[in-house]
Enzyme design. Structure first.
Site, PDB file in Angstrom:
ATOM      1  N   LYS A   1      98.560   2.658  87.285  1.00 18.60           N
ATOM      2  CA  LYS A   1      99.438   3.329  86.306  1.00 18.60           C
ATOM      3  C   LYS A   1     100.318   2.308  85.564  1.00 18.60           C
ATOM      4  O   LYS A   1     100.402   2.340  84.353  1.00 18.60           O
ATOM      5  CB  LYS A   1     100.368   4.344  86.999  1.00 18.60           C
ATOM      6  CG  LYS A   1      99.664   5.477  87.708  1.00 18.60           C
ATOM      7  CD  LYS A   1     100.651   6.511  88.224  1.00 18.60           C
ATOM      8  CE  LYS A   1     101.620   6.021  89.269  1.00 18.60           C
ATOM      9  NZ  LYS A   1     101.019   5.550  90.536  1.00 18.60           N
TER      10      LYS A   1
ATOM     11  N   ARG B   1     104.811  -6.617  97.500  1.00 13.95           N
ATOM     12  CA  ARG B   1     105.808  -5.554  97.384  1.00 13.95           C
ATOM     13  C   ARG B   1     106.185  -5.075  98.775  1.00 13.95           C
ATOM     14  O   ARG B   1     105.298  -4.884  99.613  1.00 13.95           O
ATOM     15  CB  ARG B   1     105.209  -4.392  96.574  1.00 13.95           C
ATOM     16  CG  ARG B   1     106.075  -3.945  95.437  1.00 13.95           C
ATOM     17  CD  ARG B   1     105.361  -2.969  94.569  1.00 13.95           C
ATOM     18  NE  ARG B   1     105.424  -1.605  95.097  1.00 13.95           N
ATOM     19  CZ  ARG B   1     105.017  -0.536  94.432  1.00 13.95           C
ATOM     20  NH1 ARG B   1     104.529  -0.683  93.217  1.00 13.95           N
ATOM     21  NH2 ARG B   1     105.100   0.654  94.952  1.00 13.95           N
TER      22      ARG B   1
ATOM     23  N   ARG C   1     102.152   7.160 101.502  1.00 10.82           N
ATOM     24  CA  ARG C   1     102.291   7.439 100.063  1.00 10.82           C
ATOM     25  C   ARG C   1     101.068   8.192  99.549  1.00 10.82           C
ATOM     26  O   ARG C   1     101.178   9.090  98.714  1.00 10.82           O
ATOM     27  CB  ARG C   1     102.484   6.135  99.279  1.00 10.82           C
ATOM     28  CG  ARG C   1     103.877   5.584  99.420  1.00 10.82           C
ATOM     29  CD  ARG C   1     103.914   4.079  99.352  1.00 10.82           C
ATOM     30  NE  ARG C   1     103.588   3.548  98.053  1.00 10.82           N
ATOM     31  CZ  ARG C   1     103.173   2.296  97.838  1.00 10.82           C
ATOM     32  NH1 ARG C   1     103.041   1.466  98.840  1.00 10.82           N
ATOM     33  NH2 ARG C   1     102.900   1.893  96.638  1.00 10.82           N
TER      34      ARG C   1
ATOM     35  N   ARG D   1     106.129  13.800  89.961  1.00 12.86           N
ATOM     36  CA  ARG D   1     105.255  13.588  91.118  1.00 12.86           C
ATOM     37  C   ARG D   1     105.203  14.821  92.013  1.00 12.86           C
ATOM     38  O   ARG D   1     104.468  14.828  92.990  1.00 12.86           O
ATOM     39  CB  ARG D   1     105.783  12.414  91.942  1.00 12.86           C
ATOM     40  CG  ARG D   1     105.026  11.109  91.771  1.00 12.86           C
ATOM     41  CD  ARG D   1     105.771  10.053  92.574  1.00 12.86           C
ATOM     42  NE  ARG D   1     104.954   8.936  92.941  1.00 12.86           N
ATOM     43  CZ  ARG D   1     105.037   7.735  92.361  1.00 12.86           C
ATOM     44  NH1 ARG D   1     105.845   7.526  91.365  1.00 12.86           N
ATOM     45  NH2 ARG D   1     104.287   6.747  92.797  1.00 12.86           N
TER      46      ARG D   1
ATOM     47  N   ARG E   1      97.570  -6.899  96.425  1.00 11.47           N
ATOM     48  CA  ARG E   1      98.492  -6.730  95.294  1.00 11.47           C
ATOM     49  C   ARG E   1      99.727  -7.619  95.430  1.00 11.47           C
ATOM     50  O   ARG E   1     100.332  -7.708  96.483  1.00 11.47           O
ATOM     51  CB  ARG E   1      98.924  -5.261  95.195  1.00 11.47           C
ATOM     52  CG  ARG E   1      99.899  -5.014  94.067  1.00 11.47           C
ATOM     53  CD  ARG E   1      99.843  -3.607  93.603  1.00 11.47           C
ATOM     54  NE  ARG E   1     100.650  -2.695  94.414  1.00 11.47           N
ATOM     55  CZ  ARG E   1     100.941  -1.458  94.018  1.00 11.47           C
ATOM     56  NH1 ARG E   1     100.479  -1.004  92.876  1.00 11.47           N
ATOM     57  NH2 ARG E   1     101.669  -0.675  94.780  1.00 11.47           N
TER      58      ARG E   1
HETATM   59  P1  AMP Z   1     105.430   3.396  92.329  1.00 14.36           P
HETATM   60  O1  AMP Z   1     106.008   2.086  91.862  1.00 14.36           O
HETATM   61  O2  AMP Z   1     105.120   4.323  91.212  1.00 14.36           O
HETATM   62  O3  AMP Z   1     104.276   3.179  93.277  1.00 14.36           O
HETATM   63  O4  AMP Z   1     106.578   4.114  93.186  1.00 14.36           O
HETATM   64  C1  AMP Z   1     107.112   3.501  94.355  1.00 14.36           C
HETATM   65  C2  AMP Z   1     107.822   4.537  95.199  1.00 14.36           C
HETATM   66  O5  AMP Z   1     108.943   5.083  94.494  1.00 14.36           O
HETATM   67  C3  AMP Z   1     106.985   5.768  95.569  1.00 14.36           C
HETATM   68  O6  AMP Z   1     106.169   5.525  96.685  1.00 14.36           O
HETATM   69  C4  AMP Z   1     108.074   6.792  95.883  1.00 14.36           C
HETATM   70  O7  AMP Z   1     108.642   6.549  97.132  1.00 14.36           O
HETATM   71  C5  AMP Z   1     109.147   6.445  94.840  1.00 14.36           C
HETATM   72  N1  AMP Z   1     108.992   7.260  93.602  1.00 14.36           N
HETATM   73  C6  AMP Z   1     108.627   6.830  92.366  1.00 14.36           C
HETATM   74  N2  AMP Z   1     108.595   7.844  91.486  1.00 14.36           N
HETATM   75  C7  AMP Z   1     108.951   8.963  92.183  1.00 14.36           C
HETATM   76  C8  AMP Z   1     109.082  10.342  91.855  1.00 14.36           C
HETATM   77  N3  AMP Z   1     108.830  10.797  90.610  1.00 14.36           N
HETATM   78  N4  AMP Z   1     109.462  11.209  92.827  1.00 14.36           N
HETATM   79  C9  AMP Z   1     109.730  10.770  94.076  1.00 14.36           C
HETATM   80  N5  AMP Z   1     109.605   9.486  94.469  1.00 14.36           N
HETATM   81  C10 AMP Z   1     109.227   8.581  93.536  1.00 14.36           C
END
Ligand code: AMP
Length: 205
Positions: free
Chosen positions: A14, A153, A164, A88, A123
């Site tokens: 994404k 990360r 996740r 989400r 990653r």
């Molecule tokens: P990402 O960088 O998109 O993989 O997001 C990293 C982490 O941030 C996710 O695993 C969630 O814990 C949290 N997160 C990001 N966006 C959301 C959202 N819209 N709702 C809830 N948690 C989120």
């Protein structure tokens, strides 16, 4: 031009597709995961709370993320927006609609779990520009975009990834039907190279 939401499991690309779209078109882009990580790095009280969710591979509470996203959307004076990682959950999707922000297109990126796990294990994220790279392509040296230090990360362990992914299946997958029923959803096969996936997305937009 249109308002876009990017949906997909962790490590589906994404963020990468978001960056490629930004090079081609003018959008205001919000990546919620990065916003949350920045808050953690700031060392604020809120950051400490957020970290307790990220460390477990749990979603942060709806109210918390919705407040951040709506504030950001309200500050966009004009132009189109691109949301990477929001909504989400169904509660977030419905709240976005009730708040008066409707996407024109929702892009769902599909990648199978085994490929995602391989990606997670290689990653790396740049500590300066936050770009994501694969160790298999760039090695473990510096960021090819800005020369910054590449790091793993902190939430990219395999157990954390599986939490996740489970959350994605339970809470985010229902959004595919929600947006499909509104004829907003386009699905792309995210198993190809970023450039190929981007070519596909560009053709569909
Ligand atoms: P990402 O960088 O998109 O993989 O997001 C990293 C982490 O941030 C996710 O695993 C969630 O814990 C949290 N997160 C990001 N966006 C959301 C959202 N819209 N709702 C809830 N948690 C989120």
């Amino acid at each position: 031009m249109s308002n876009i939401i990017l949906l997909g499991p962790p490590a589906s690309g994404k963020g990468t597709q978001c960056q490629l779209l930004l090079k081609q078109r003018e959008y205001s882009c919000l990546g919620t995961g990065q916003v949350l990580r920045d808050e953690v790095h700031s060392g604020s009280e809120l950051g400490v709370l957020i970290e307790s969710y990220l460390n477990r591979g749990a979603y942060v509470p709806d109210q918390l993320i919705m407040r951040m996203v709506f504030q950001w959307l309200d500050n966009q004076v004009s132009g189109n927006w691109l949301l990477d990682g929001f909504p989400r959950t169904m509660a977030q999707a419905k709240a976005l609609e009730d708040y008066g922000y409707t996407p024109d297109v929702v892009i769902g990126i599909d990648v199978d779990q085994m490929s995602l796990e391989e990606r997670i294990l290689s990653r790396l994220i740049c500590s300066s520009c936050s770009a994501t790279h694969s160790r298999n392509i760039v090695g473990s040296g510096s960021c090819p975009d800005c020369g910054g230090v590449l790091q793993v990360r902190s939430d990219d362990g395999i157990a954390n990834f599986r939490n996740r992914f489970k959350n994605f299946q339970q809470f985010t997958m229902p959004l595919y039907d929600f947006y499909e029923s509104k004829r907003m959803l386009i699905r792309v096969d995210g198993s190809h190279s970023p450039a190929e996936v981007f070519r596909h997305i560009s053709k569909l937009l």
